[in-house]
Scaffold this motif. Structure first.
Motif, PDB file in Angstrom:
ATOM      1  N   GLU A 155     -19.192  -0.548 -11.448  1.00 59.89           N
ATOM      2  CA  GLU A 155     -18.876  -0.842 -10.042  1.00 59.89           C
ATOM      3  C   GLU A 155     -19.723   0.003  -9.092  1.00 59.89           C
ATOM      4  OE1 GLU A 155     -17.019  -3.033  -8.624  1.00 59.89           O
ATOM      5  OE2 GLU A 155     -15.883  -3.877 -10.313  1.00 59.89           O
ATOM      6  N   LYS A 192      -9.049   0.454  -5.312  1.00 54.42           N
ATOM      7  CA  LYS A 192     -10.496   0.247  -5.420  1.00 54.42           C
ATOM      8  C   LYS A 192     -11.281   1.461  -4.909  1.00 54.42           C
ATOM      9  CE  LYS A 192      -9.426  -3.821  -6.870  1.00 54.42           C
ATOM     10  NZ  LYS A 192      -9.381  -4.065  -8.330  1.00 54.42           N
ATOM     11  N   GLU A 193     -10.684   2.633  -5.045  1.00 51.90           N
ATOM     12  CA  GLU A 193     -11.350   3.888  -4.676  1.00 51.90           C
ATOM     13  C   GLU A 193     -12.054   4.413  -5.930  1.00 51.90           C
ATOM     14  OE1 GLU A 193     -11.603   5.459  -1.841  1.00 51.90           O
ATOM     15  OE2 GLU A 193     -10.209   4.370  -0.535  1.00 51.90           O
ATOM     16  N   PHE A 194     -13.246   3.872  -6.194  1.00 48.74           N
ATOM     17  CA  PHE A 194     -13.907   4.127  -7.470  1.00 48.74           C
ATOM     18  C   PHE A 194     -14.414   5.570  -7.599  1.00 48.74           C
ATOM     19  CE2 PHE A 194     -14.425  -0.508  -6.831  1.00 48.74           C
ATOM     20  CZ  PHE A 194     -13.636  -0.913  -7.906  1.00 48.74           C
ATOM     21  N   ILE A 209     -15.877   1.685 -14.087  1.00 45.86           N
ATOM     22  CA  ILE A 209     -16.119   2.337 -12.797  1.00 45.86           C
ATOM     23  C   ILE A 209     -17.615   2.573 -12.594  1.00 45.86           C
ATOM     24  CG2 ILE A 209     -15.779   4.493 -11.513  1.00 45.86           C
ATOM     25  CD1 ILE A 209     -12.972   4.615 -12.872  1.00 45.86           C
ATOM     26  N   TYR A 255      -6.209   4.650  -8.589  1.00 40.62           N
ATOM     27  CA  TYR A 255      -7.334   4.584  -7.643  1.00 40.62           C
ATOM     28  C   TYR A 255      -8.276   3.429  -7.991  1.00 40.62           C
ATOM     29  CZ  TYR A 255      -6.070   9.167  -5.744  1.00 40.62           C
ATOM     30  OH  TYR A 255      -5.425  10.209  -5.131  1.00 40.62           O
ATOM     31  N   LYS A 256      -8.455   3.189  -9.274  1.00 41.95           N
ATOM     32  CA  LYS A 256      -9.373   2.121  -9.702  1.00 41.95           C
ATOM     33  C   LYS A 256      -8.775   0.736  -9.473  1.00 41.95           C
ATOM     34  CE  LYS A 256     -11.584   0.318 -13.934  1.00 41.95           C
ATOM     35  NZ  LYS A 256     -10.687  -0.769 -14.341  1.00 41.95           N
ATOM     36  N   GLU A 257      -7.540   0.531  -9.921  1.00 46.94           N
ATOM     37  CA  GLU A 257      -6.973  -0.812  -9.938  1.00 46.94           C
ATOM     38  C   GLU A 257      -6.321  -1.207  -8.610  1.00 46.94           C
ATOM     39  OE1 GLU A 257      -7.476  -2.852 -12.295  1.00 46.94           O
ATOM     40  OE2 GLU A 257      -8.326  -1.464 -13.762  1.00 46.94           O
ATOM     41  N   LYS A 258      -5.631  -0.267  -7.970  1.00 48.87           N
ATOM     42  CA  LYS A 258      -4.823  -0.632  -6.815  1.00 48.87           C
ATOM     43  C   LYS A 258      -5.476  -0.340  -5.481  1.00 48.87           C
ATOM     44  CE  LYS A 258      -0.427  -0.508  -9.217  1.00 48.87           C
ATOM     45  NZ  LYS A 258       0.985  -0.108  -9.202  1.00 48.87           N
ATOM     46  N   ASN A 264     -12.200   2.860 -19.011  1.00 44.92           N
ATOM     47  CA  ASN A 264     -12.067   2.676 -17.565  1.00 44.92           C
ATOM     48  C   ASN A 264     -13.238   3.295 -16.820  1.00 44.92           C
ATOM     49  OD1 ASN A 264      -9.446   1.310 -16.656  1.00 44.92           O
ATOM     50  ND2 ASN A 264      -8.709   2.678 -18.259  1.00 44.92           N
ATOM     51  N   LYS A 281       0.842  -1.205   0.000  1.00 46.53           N
ATOM     52  CA  LYS A 281       0.000   0.000   0.000  1.00 46.53           C
ATOM     53  C   LYS A 281       0.875   1.253   0.000  1.00 46.53           C
ATOM     54  CE  LYS A 281      -4.128   1.816   2.280  1.00 46.53           C
ATOM     55  NZ  LYS A 281      -5.112   1.611   3.355  1.00 46.53           N
TER      56      LYS A 281
END
Length: 859
Positions: free
Chosen positions: A608, A573-575, A605, A568-571, A601, A374
């Protein structure tokens, strides 16, 4: 005479009494004292970990392996020696029967000493010896319990459970023996994950033990188990039982019972005012001071649950200031603070907290690796957020009229000037206060002088002045002997001259570091120069004015937005964060290469986040505007992404890599560039970049490879390939950069090289076939032939396996020499082509730097 008459071989009353008394009150007494001392040491070494399920027995089991005769604890060694002495010196084994009633206790002491010394197999032998030889011993039930405790330490939990259940069923045991048996049985059940059965046994153990420390432990473990089962009311009953014991139990159990009970508070339905008073009482109780770290942490958790983040942060920091040895608590506080700052998008501070978290964790443990990953991902966020915020600020300022720019910078410069003056004022006031505190009065100095003079007048005749001065320096009036006057002098210097560096021309005003001057005088011209920090024109002049420069800043900002959206999306998951970044990117009119991957992308999102209408609209836009793209193909036929067909990036990359292995470098470079444009924004783009850089390095040399690797490290810094590129820059490139040829005496590997021009029309394959036939005739070397591309226009055919430069040259000449057949007729050589010999390390250098001509000039 008495000792001689009390033989161990005579079964007489006086003999039995003598050896029994000697065993009990001498040898075993001292042995048991040593055992208790050793057990105290074991207890002191053990640190309770209330964050996990407590063990029933307070003992750390080490994985260290000891040789026979070795021991961890000298007290256990002494206890064992005493037990052995009792058996050997006072044992009365007559006709196969032991007449000394204390020998079974000697074996019990022997087994316990070995058990606590963590030599479980010898301990088991001692306990089994009692069971086999002394079945009627009054200690037999204790021995059976100790044997099963040892069985558990040897990972035989099932056997321990079976025998302990039989013991409890067949024997009428009570009191401490019953508590020990049921507690041991409970631990065995816990070991085999049958925790519900453990609770019943712990209940019996808690009711029957008279040792308050053990009673608290059993209740606490029961409370922990009830919490695992979600039975908070039952758990609270157990913690209340510990709280009711108060000062009769260790304070750590008392406090942690309060903490565990408070963790079960129902925030939604409970009386919050009453609960806050309860926490405040825990905090303010003076007896709880050694445990304030945990109390502060619990209060912080309560406030965070109530979304009072400012109070929560204050208490987390208070907990950290109080935390001493509890690394787990420190890690929890640091990690929670890091998460709080991350949620506020204050990534630099979050990263600092994650760094601190790792210092309090076991390195390479699973939680450590999670935080480390992280933190590494956060580096990329910090980097790109910094670019985005800085460039946004510049672009926003550039878009304003000059009058507004000037007004903003004037306000900023004035704020800086006022802040600097305030800081100067505070420093001067602090110096003045310090001066008043330490400045000696004239009367004090005179009094000190009289005291020194008086002391000198009382000096005995013949006493050395030097000796006395050195011995009484503390009361001397000499300036540097008096700490007070030295401190006063330092403060006067600071007041007059300010903070000066130790250097030449220290008196010049420009050397003063702590005084703020909004203007200063030039020493050469005498002109007044304004401090540039407080001049708004300074900031105006730093703004870009050329359109190309502004466009470059916007392009860099857009790429940062794109990278942040993907991270933010991939690592993380802060969509929502990813959605915001990518939507802002599309509003800023980015370059074409970022539009399609950003839209694709965003489509994912929206799905999701459950924004199905937006997702459908984005899907339609991609299919309509980019019908030939890979993304449109995936959206029209989602299964095609899963099957690695010939259009997938995986398949294309694998094909390109095979071409790379076949030295088709020019084709690899061309195709990789095409695929990089096609899959812009996809996960495989950095892989294609690495392949392209490697192919360029093989074809054009070191500088081309270096350029490609640098580009990857900068452009794809947040990917595995980018990080690998940075490692290559740091570690490999400095080695590969060396182009100096080495001496032929420093190696034993040499090659013979035949050079071909690629466009000459010569049949290289036919030459290789002939060369291999000639090489096969040489049986005193293990020779091989290869074809290596040198440049786009040049290919080498290489003979490997020669061991000296002379041998390589000799082999080349041998190929060109004429031969005679069996009849004596001359046979023309099949290979007459020019060659050159070179060592393998130097061949690697010319391939890497494409500097063949430089090498040939040295020959």
């Amino acid at each position: 005479m008495l000792t001689q008459s009390c033989s161990r071989k005579k079964d007489k009353f006086i003999n039995r009494q003598f050896h029994a008394m000697g065993t009990k009150y001498n040898v075993l007494y001292n042995g048991n004292i040593a055992l208790e001392r050793g057990k105290d040491a074991v207890n002191n070494e053990f640190t309770e970990n209330f964050w996990e399920l407590l063990p029933v027995e307070r003992m750390n089991v080490s994985e260290d392996i000891f040789l026979p005769g070795q021991t961890k604890n000298a007290d256990f060694e002494r206890a064992e020696e005493k037990a052995i002495k009792a058996i050997q010196v006072h044992g009365m084994n007559i006709d196969g029967k032991e007449k000394n009633p204390q020998i079974d206790e000697a074996y019990l002491l022997l087994g316990q000493a070995r058990y606590f010394d963590q030599r479980f197999v010898p301990a088991m032998a001692a306990f089994n010896n009692i069971l086999n030889k002394y079945p009627t011993s009054d200690k037999i039930n204790q021995v059976k319990i100790w044997r099963e405790k040892t069985n558990m330490r040897l990972d035989n939990d099932a056997g321990a459970i079976e025998k302990l259940k039989r013991l409890l069923k067949e024997e009428d045991i009570e009191g401490q023996d019953l508590a020990d048996a049921t507690a041991t049985l409970a631990q065995a059940y816990i070991n085999i994950k049958s925790k519900d059965s453990a609770i019943a046994q712990l209940d019996i153990a808690a009711k029957n033990t008279e040792v308050k420390r053990e009673k608290a432990r059993y209740h606490f473990i029961k409370g922990q188990l009830y919490n695992e089962f979600g039975k908070k009311d039952s758990a609270n009953i157990e913690f209340d039982a510990i709280i009711d014991l108060h000062r009769k139990v260790p304070r750590s159990f008392y406090i942690n019972a309060h903490i565990e009970k408070s963790n079960n508070f129902d925030v939604l339905n409970g009386n919050q005012l009453e609960f806050e008073e309860y926490l405040t009482e825990l905090e303010e109780n003076r007896e709880n001071r050694p445990f304030l770290d945990k109390i502060y942490y619990r209060i912080a958790e309560y406030h965070r649950t109530n979304t009072t983040d400012s109070l929560a942060e204050a208490y987390y920091n208070k907990s950290l200031r109080k935390t001493t040895s509890d690394k787990h608590l420190r890690a929890l506080s640091y990690e929670t603070l890091g998460n709080m700052y991350f949620d506020r998008n204050v990534y630099k501070t979050a990263g600092a907290y994650y760094d601190s978290t790792m210092t309090a964790m076991v390195e390479n443990s699973k939680p450590y690796r999670i935080i480390k990953r992280k933190r590494e991902n956060l580096d990329d966020v910090i980097y790109y957020e910094g670019i985005a915020q800085t460039n946004d600020s510049i672009l926003r300022m550039v878009s304003l009229p000059k009058s507004e720019q000037l007004a903003i910078y004037t306000k900023h410069a004035e704020a800086l000037r006022l802040q600097a003056l305030e800081e100067q004022k505070q420093q001067e006031e602090a110096l003045e206060r310090q001066k008043r505190q330490v400045a000696p009065t004239a009367g004090n100095l005179k009094q000190k002088g009289r005291a020194v003079a008086s002391q000198a007048s009382k000096r005995p005749p013949g006493t050395s002045r030097t000796l006395q001065a050195s011995g009484a320096s503390a009361s001397s009036s000499f300036y540097f002997y008096n700490a007070t006057t030295v401190a006063y002098g330092k403060n006067e210097f600071l007041k007059l001259w300010g903070d000066r560096k130790l250097q030449d021309n220290w008196r010049h005003s420009s050397q003063r570091a702590d005084i703020v001057n909004t203007s200063k005088e030039d020493e050469e011209t005498g002109e007044t120069i304004e401090d540039v920090r407080f001049n708004p024109e300074t900031y105006l002049a730093s703004l870009p004015t050329e359109q190309t420069e502004i466009d470059s800043i916007a392009t860099e900002r857009n790429f940062a937005y794109y990278q942040l959206g993907i991270i933010y999306k991939e690592k993380f998951k802060e969509f929502l964060l990813a959605k915001s970044k990518l939507e802002n990117l599309l509003e800023n009119k980015p370059e074409d290469r970022l539009i399609l991957p950003s839209k694709y992308n965003l489509y994912g999102i929206y799905l999701e986040l459950g924004l199905n209408q937006k997702a459908e609209a984005m899907k339609s836009a991609i299919i309509q505007d980019y019908p030939e793209s890979r993304y449109a193909e995936i959206l029209l036929n989602p299964q095609s992404e899963l099957s690695k067909d010939e259009n997938s990036p995986e398949f294309i990359y694998t094909t390109l890599y095979k071409q790379f292995e076949n030295e088709e470098y020019a084709a690899v470079i061309t195709e990789a560039e095409a695929q990089i444009k096609r899959f812009e924004g996809g996960d495989f783009v950095p892989k294609f970049e690495i392949l392209k850089a490697s192919a360029k390095g093989r074809l054009y040399g070191f500088e081309a490879y270096k350029e490609g690797i640098n580009y990857i490290a900068l452009t794809y810094a947040n990917t595995d390939e980018g990080k690998r590129a940075q490692e290559i820059i740091n570690e490999a490139l400095p080695v590969l950069e060396k182009k100096e040829f080495i001496s032929d005496d420093d190696t034993d590997k040499f090659n013979v090289i035949f050079q071909f021009e690629n466009n000459s029309g010569e049949d290289i394959e036919a030459f290789i076939k002939t060369l291999e036939e000639e090489v096969a005739k040489i049986d005193y070397f293990d020779l091989t032939v290869s074809k290596d591309l040198y440049t786009e226009n040049t290919t080498f055919v290489v003979v490997h396996g020669l061991t000296s430069i002379n041998g390589a040259n000799g082999f080349g000449e041998l190929l060109k020499s004429e031969e005679k057949d069996k009849r004596g007729r001359v046979i023309k050589p099949k290979i007459t082509r020019p060659y050159f010999a070179i060592s393998s390390p130097n061949y690697a250098i010319i391939q890497r730097h494409k500097n063949l001509n430089a090498y040939l000039k040295l020959q």
